[in-house]
Design a protein around this motif. Structure first.
Motif, PDB file in Angstrom:
ATOM      1  N   ARG A 171      11.663   5.496  -3.879  1.00  0.00           N
ATOM      2  CA  ARG A 171      10.535   4.624  -4.181  1.00  0.00           C
ATOM      3  C   ARG A 171       9.929   4.063  -2.890  1.00  0.00           C
ATOM      4  O   ARG A 171      10.629   3.829  -1.901  1.00  0.00           O
ATOM      5  N   ILE A 172       8.621   3.843  -2.934  1.00  0.00           N
ATOM      6  CA  ILE A 172       7.925   3.212  -1.822  1.00  0.00           C
ATOM      7  C   ILE A 172       8.352   1.745  -1.763  1.00  0.00           C
ATOM      8  O   ILE A 172       8.412   1.075  -2.802  1.00  0.00           O
ATOM      9  N   PRO A 173       8.663   1.213  -0.574  1.00  0.00           N
ATOM     10  CA  PRO A 173       9.054  -0.200  -0.469  1.00  0.00           C
ATOM     11  C   PRO A 173       8.023  -1.140  -1.096  1.00  0.00           C
ATOM     12  O   PRO A 173       6.822  -0.925  -0.973  1.00  0.00           O
ATOM     13  N   HIS A 174       8.523  -2.154  -1.805  1.00  0.00           N
ATOM     14  CA  HIS A 174       7.705  -3.189  -2.448  1.00  0.00           C
ATOM     15  C   HIS A 174       6.884  -2.668  -3.626  1.00  0.00           C
ATOM     16  O   HIS A 174       5.958  -3.338  -4.088  1.00  0.00           O
ATOM     17  N   THR A 175       7.193  -1.449  -4.096  1.00  0.00           N
ATOM     18  CA  THR A 175       6.521  -0.927  -5.288  1.00  0.00           C
ATOM     19  C   THR A 175       7.570  -0.239  -6.157  1.00  0.00           C
ATOM     20  O   THR A 175       8.713  -0.052  -5.741  1.00  0.00           O
ATOM     21  N   ASP A 176       7.158   0.145  -7.355  1.00  0.00           N
ATOM     22  CA  ASP A 176       8.037   0.925  -8.230  1.00  0.00           C
ATOM     23  C   ASP A 176       7.529   2.355  -8.332  1.00  0.00           C
ATOM     24  O   ASP A 176       7.780   3.052  -9.306  1.00  0.00           O
ATOM     25  N   LEU A 177       6.810   2.806  -7.302  1.00  0.00           N
ATOM     26  CA  LEU A 177       6.171   4.110  -7.325  1.00  0.00           C
ATOM     27  C   LEU A 177       6.934   5.111  -6.468  1.00  0.00           C
ATOM     28  O   LEU A 177       7.412   4.777  -5.381  1.00  0.00           O
ATOM     29  N   THR A 178       7.027   6.337  -6.959  1.00  0.00           N
ATOM     30  CA  THR A 178       7.574   7.420  -6.148  1.00  0.00           C
ATOM     31  C   THR A 178       6.560   7.781  -5.069  1.00  0.00           C
ATOM     32  O   THR A 178       5.380   7.402  -5.136  1.00  0.00           O
ATOM     33  N   PHE A 179       7.013   8.533  -4.066  1.00  0.00           N
ATOM     34  CA  PHE A 179       6.098   8.972  -3.013  1.00  0.00           C
ATOM     35  C   PHE A 179       4.962   9.793  -3.610  1.00  0.00           C
ATOM     36  O   PHE A 179       3.808   9.679  -3.192  1.00  0.00           O
ATOM     37  N   GLN A 180       5.277  10.636  -4.584  1.00  0.00           N
ATOM     38  CA  GLN A 180       4.267  11.508  -5.179  1.00  0.00           C
ATOM     39  C   GLN A 180       3.191  10.705  -5.902  1.00  0.00           C
ATOM     40  O   GLN A 180       1.994  10.994  -5.774  1.00  0.00           O
ATOM     41  N   ALA A 181       3.594   9.689  -6.652  1.00  0.00           N
ATOM     42  CA  ALA A 181       2.622   8.853  -7.369  1.00  0.00           C
ATOM     43  C   ALA A 181       1.834   7.988  -6.403  1.00  0.00           C
ATOM     44  O   ALA A 181       0.621   7.806  -6.549  1.00  0.00           O
ATOM     45  N   LEU A 197      -8.467  -4.788   5.525  1.00  0.00           N
ATOM     46  CA  LEU A 197      -9.345  -3.627   5.617  1.00  0.00           C
ATOM     47  C   LEU A 197      -9.778  -3.171   4.225  1.00  0.00           C
ATOM     48  O   LEU A 197      -9.005  -3.266   3.266  1.00  0.00           O
ATOM     49  N   PRO A 198     -10.996  -2.643   4.089  1.00  0.00           N
ATOM     50  CA  PRO A 198     -11.467  -2.226   2.760  1.00  0.00           C
ATOM     51  C   PRO A 198     -10.660  -1.079   2.168  1.00  0.00           C
ATOM     52  O   PRO A 198     -10.510  -0.990   0.947  1.00  0.00           O
ATOM     53  N   THR A 199     -10.127  -0.197   3.010  1.00  0.00           N
ATOM     54  CA  THR A 199      -9.347   0.926   2.503  1.00  0.00           C
ATOM     55  C   THR A 199      -8.023   0.465   1.892  1.00  0.00           C
ATOM     56  O   THR A 199      -7.529   1.061   0.935  1.00  0.00           O
ATOM     57  N   HIS A 200      -7.434  -0.584   2.452  1.00  0.00           N
ATOM     58  CA  HIS A 200      -6.189  -1.118   1.890  1.00  0.00           C
ATOM     59  C   HIS A 200      -6.454  -1.695   0.504  1.00  0.00           C
ATOM     60  O   HIS A 200      -5.718  -1.432  -0.456  1.00  0.00           O
ATOM     61  N   ALA A 201      -7.507  -2.493   0.374  1.00  0.00           N
ATOM     62  CA  ALA A 201      -7.860  -3.068  -0.921  1.00  0.00           C
ATOM     63  C   ALA A 201      -8.255  -1.970  -1.903  1.00  0.00           C
ATOM     64  O   ALA A 201      -7.930  -2.042  -3.104  1.00  0.00           O
ATOM     65  N   TYR A 202      -8.942  -0.956  -1.408  1.00  0.00           N
ATOM     66  CA  TYR A 202      -9.399   0.163  -2.233  1.00  0.00           C
ATOM     67  C   TYR A 202      -8.220   0.887  -2.886  1.00  0.00           C
ATOM     68  O   TYR A 202      -8.181   1.085  -4.107  1.00  0.00           O
ATOM     69  N   ALA A 203      -7.235   1.277  -2.081  1.00  0.00           N
ATOM     70  CA  ALA A 203      -6.067   1.966  -2.616  1.00  0.00           C
ATOM     71  C   ALA A 203      -5.228   1.052  -3.499  1.00  0.00           C
ATOM     72  O   ALA A 203      -4.588   1.516  -4.463  1.00  0.00           O
ATOM     73  N   SER A 204      -5.217  -0.237  -3.199  1.00  0.00           N
ATOM     74  CA  SER A 204      -4.429  -1.181  -3.989  1.00  0.00           C
ATOM     75  C   SER A 204      -4.923  -1.287  -5.424  1.00  0.00           C
ATOM     76  O   SER A 204      -4.141  -1.587  -6.336  1.00  0.00           O
ATOM     77  N   LEU A 205      -6.211  -1.032  -5.650  1.00  0.00           N
ATOM     78  CA  LEU A 205      -6.736  -1.055  -7.011  1.00  0.00           C
ATOM     79  C   LEU A 205      -6.012  -0.040  -7.881  1.00  0.00           C
ATOM     80  O   LEU A 205      -5.549  -0.350  -8.983  1.00  0.00           O
ATOM     81  N   GLY A 206      -5.930   1.197  -7.371  1.00  0.00           N
ATOM     82  CA  GLY A 206      -5.288   2.255  -8.140  1.00  0.00           C
ATOM     83  C   GLY A 206      -3.783   2.073  -8.270  1.00  0.00           C
ATOM     84  O   GLY A 206      -3.205   2.363  -9.317  1.00  0.00           O
ATOM     85  N   ARG A 207      -3.155   1.590  -7.223  1.00  0.00           N
ATOM     86  CA  ARG A 207      -1.701   1.425  -7.283  1.00  0.00           C
ATOM     87  C   ARG A 207      -1.308   0.343  -8.283  1.00  0.00           C
ATOM     88  O   ARG A 207      -0.264   0.450  -8.941  1.00  0.00           O
ATOM     89  N   ALA A 208      -2.130  -0.689  -8.413  1.00  0.00           N
ATOM     90  CA  ALA A 208      -1.859  -1.725  -9.412  1.00  0.00           C
ATOM     91  C   ALA A 208      -1.914  -1.134 -10.815  1.00  0.00           C
ATOM     92  O   ALA A 208      -1.071  -1.442 -11.671  1.00  0.00           O
TER      93      ALA A 208
END
Length: 251
Positions: free
Chosen positions: A47-57, A203-214
């Motif tokens: 899992r990616i640190p601080h998330t419950d997501l696999t690397f692939q997801a 940065l806008p890219t960090h916030a951008y990707a965070s939308l989908g990861r949430a």
């Protein structure tokens, strides 16, 4: 009349982009290839640190966002700079289309061609890497990634008016890779030194990707990420409109 000219310009821009086979190849296929290269060496259970997501997801959202960024930023900036040199923009000024209509049409037309980039990454992740989410999450992910790409479409317009035809490509590449890497699209920002993590969060890219990861984690986008993207959109779109008017005065 304004709506007629705006929609006509949007249709023209979309048609021109779809006919550019080289651009469509790199904007659609390139992110999926990068996704396979990055995720292919990772364990499917880690899992990616601080998330419950696999690397692939995790990287599915990153590369879908990266693909959309490629389509709207790289395409918009270079095309506009070349149009300025060839006199196409000067011709548009003779029509009834005002500056804000031109800027909005450029942003909208760029965003309309991002959907194939997003869908192809999703298909590769689902078929090759067996990434699984609920049906509503697939649609929500596509929606927020598509909507978020408007921010970078506006940035592409601004760069296209800021730089000359010779300088636009290196400037765009610096911005493109800088935002992608520092924003955490190519690697988790949690692996950065703390000071760099602090920079990345704004940065806008960090916030951008965070939308989908949430959404991937079953939640909804954070209000802070939405606010950051809205703020950047206003800055980029306002800057693009100002640069357009400035360029008009020079003509």
């Amino acid at each position: 009349m304004l709506k007629f000219f705006s929609w006509a310009l949007i249709r023209l821009e979309v048609t021109r982009t779809l006919r550019n086979k080289k651009f469509m190849f790199f904007s659609i296929i390139y992110p999926s290839v990068i996704y396979l290269l990055i995720s292919g060496t990772q364990n499917t259970t880690d899992r990616i640190p601080h998330t419950d997501l696999t690397f692939q997801a995790f990287f599915m959202v990153s590369m879908a966002s990266f693909g959309a960024l490629t389509a709207v930023l790289m395409g918009n900036s270079e095309r506009i700079a070349k149009e300025r040199e060839k006199g196409w923009v000067r011709q548009l000024r003779l029509t009834a289309l005002p500056g804000r209509g031109y800027v909005l049409a450029k942003i909208a037309s760029a965003a309309m061609v991002t959907l194939p980039c997003i869908v192809v990454v999703f298909l590769v992740a689902a078929v090759v890497k067996q990434v699984r989410v609920e049906t509503w999450q697939w649609f929500a992910l596509a929606g927020v990634i598509w909507a978020g790409s408007l921010v970078f479409a506006a940035l592409g317009v601004a760069i296209g008016y800021l730089a000359s035809g010779d300088a636009v490509r290196p400037l765009t590449m610096i911005v493109y890779f800088g935002l992608s890497i520092l924003g955490g699209l190519w690697m988790p920002s949690a692996t950065f030194p703390q000071w760099l993590q602090n920079v990345s969060e704004w940065l806008p890219t960090h916030a951008y990707a965070s939308l989908g990861r949430a959404i991937e984690m079953g939640g909804s986008p954070q209000a802070e990420d939405v606010a950051i993207l809205c703020g950047y959109f206003l800055v980029f779109a306002g800057g693009a409109a100002w640069l357009y008017r400035k360029d008009t005065l020079k003509a």
